[in-house]
Design a protein around this motif. Structure first.
Motif, PDB file in Angstrom:
ATOM      1  N   CYS A   1       0.829  -1.210   0.000  1.00  0.00           N
ATOM      2  CA  CYS A   1       0.000   0.000   0.000  1.00  0.00           C
ATOM      3  C   CYS A   1       0.862   1.257   0.000  1.00  0.00           C
ATOM      4  O   CYS A   1       0.596   2.210  -0.743  1.00  0.00           O
TER       5      CYS A   1
ATOM      6  N   SER B   1      -5.818  -3.600  -0.381  1.00  0.00           N
ATOM      7  CA  SER B   1      -4.928  -4.702  -0.034  1.00  0.00           C
ATOM      8  C   SER B   1      -5.529  -5.469   1.135  1.00  0.00           C
ATOM      9  O   SER B   1      -6.661  -5.238   1.533  1.00  0.00           O
TER      10      SER B   1
ATOM     11  N   CYS C   1      -2.114  -6.562  -3.631  1.00  0.00           N
ATOM     12  CA  CYS C   1      -2.521  -5.160  -3.595  1.00  0.00           C
ATOM     13  C   CYS C   1      -2.996  -4.798  -5.001  1.00  0.00           C
ATOM     14  O   CYS C   1      -2.276  -5.012  -5.975  1.00  0.00           O
TER      15      CYS C   1
END
Length: 316
Positions: free
Chosen positions: A165, A274, A306
């Motif tokens: 992320c 994610s 992700c």
């Protein structure tokens, strides 16, 4: 205050499923002990300080999902509830492991401090370094330091999902962007957004403890003027529209969000999601596409994924 700890032995693949069950039966927090996380992590090329394997020796090879319950609660009833939920899993196409259950009492002082030995300074992206508040670290050129005290039941930022992320935020964020962090936990992604140039960050979580810890970490990093932490559901507490929305939660929740998250996104905004295990990556992508998103990027790190998406303009 002391706590009852219940643990279930399982597999990495079943981590999300078992964690959800603990939350559903009322656990005040969930901790995941996955030895493979740490063994792989010491080989990470971005790791600032490689840690000896022995530091992460839990004394078991299974993944353990651990839930915490106050001593005022009927722990035997909680165990029965857990057994009942586990018995209903059946054949779900994921290896569940032994599902052995154990319990013990955790004393408050030990719970608050013992886990800290597992959390070391890590460089997790091109520019971002995450440092525990109790460690000293000499900043290198171009590094941006996030100082974190994650509290007793929240992530340290070194998990694969959080790293992916932050790398995605770093890649797509622009100066003056507005970022919304859904399920902010300890506030790491919110602080990353601020430190990488966001004009405003709104952090949201349903858990009051997460909100408290996020606020403390925001203050620790001096971003009170940029980051606002709110308690509640996204649709209940947010009216703003964002340039980036990040949700590091679980696959099923991301699918639910995909149905109306566009209402909170500006034109050309990015949705970074994610917390998605391998077995559910296609499921999440299929639902994002079905709900009008275009998949921009899909990254994988071991068992985790992700996905970066934008609103498909042909569906607008």
């Amino acid at each position: 205050m002391n706590w009852n700890e219940i643990s279930v032995s399982t597999t990495t693949q079943a981590t999300e499923i078992i964690s959800n069950i603990f939350i559903e039966i009322g656990s005040k927090g969930v901790m995941i002990e996955d030895p493979s996380d740490f063994y792989y992590q010491t080989k990470d090329e971005l790791a600032w300080d490689y840690i000896e394997k022995e530091v992460f020796d839990y004394g078991h090879e299974d993944v353990k999902i651990i839930g915490y319950f106050s001593q005022e609660e009927d722990i035997e009833q909680k165990i029965n509830d857990l057994k009942e939920r586990l018995s209903k899993l059946g054949d779900i196409g994921v290896e569940l492991g032994t599902l052995e259950i154990s319990k013990k009492i955790i004393y408050q002082k030990n719970w608050e401090n013992e886990w800290k030995k597992y959390f070391k300074t890590q460089k997790i992206s091109k520019n971002i370094v995450i440092k525990p508040s109790w460690e000293n670290y000499e900043k290198q050129a171009d590094e941006k330091i996030i100082e974190i005290d994650p509290g007793m039941a929240f992530g340290t930022g070194t998990h694969e999902t959080t790293k992916m992320c932050i790398n995605a935020i770093e890649k797509y964020i622009k100066s003056e962007d507005i970022l919304i962090d859904i399920g902010c936990g300890s506030g790491i992604l919110s602080i990353a957004g601020a430190i990488l140039g966001a004009k405003k960050v709104i952090a949201v979580d349903l858990d009051k403890l997460a909100v408290k810890i996020s606020k403390e970490n925001v203050e620790l990093n001096n971003y009170q003027d940029i980051i606002e932490v709110r308690h509640g559901n996204l649709t209940d507490v947010i009216t703003e529209k964002a340039d980036i929305i990040v949700a590091n939660i679980i696959a099923d929740a991301i699918v639910m969000l995909s149905e109306n998250i566009k209402d909170f996104m500006k034109e050309d905004a990015y949705f970074i999601s994610s917390g998605i295990i391998n077995e559910k990556a296609d499921y999440v992508k299929e639902n994002l596409i079905k709900n009008g998103f275009e998949i921009i990027e899909h990254n994988n790190d071991k068992e985790w994924n992700c996905i970066v998406a934008k609103v498909n303009k042909t569906d607008v």
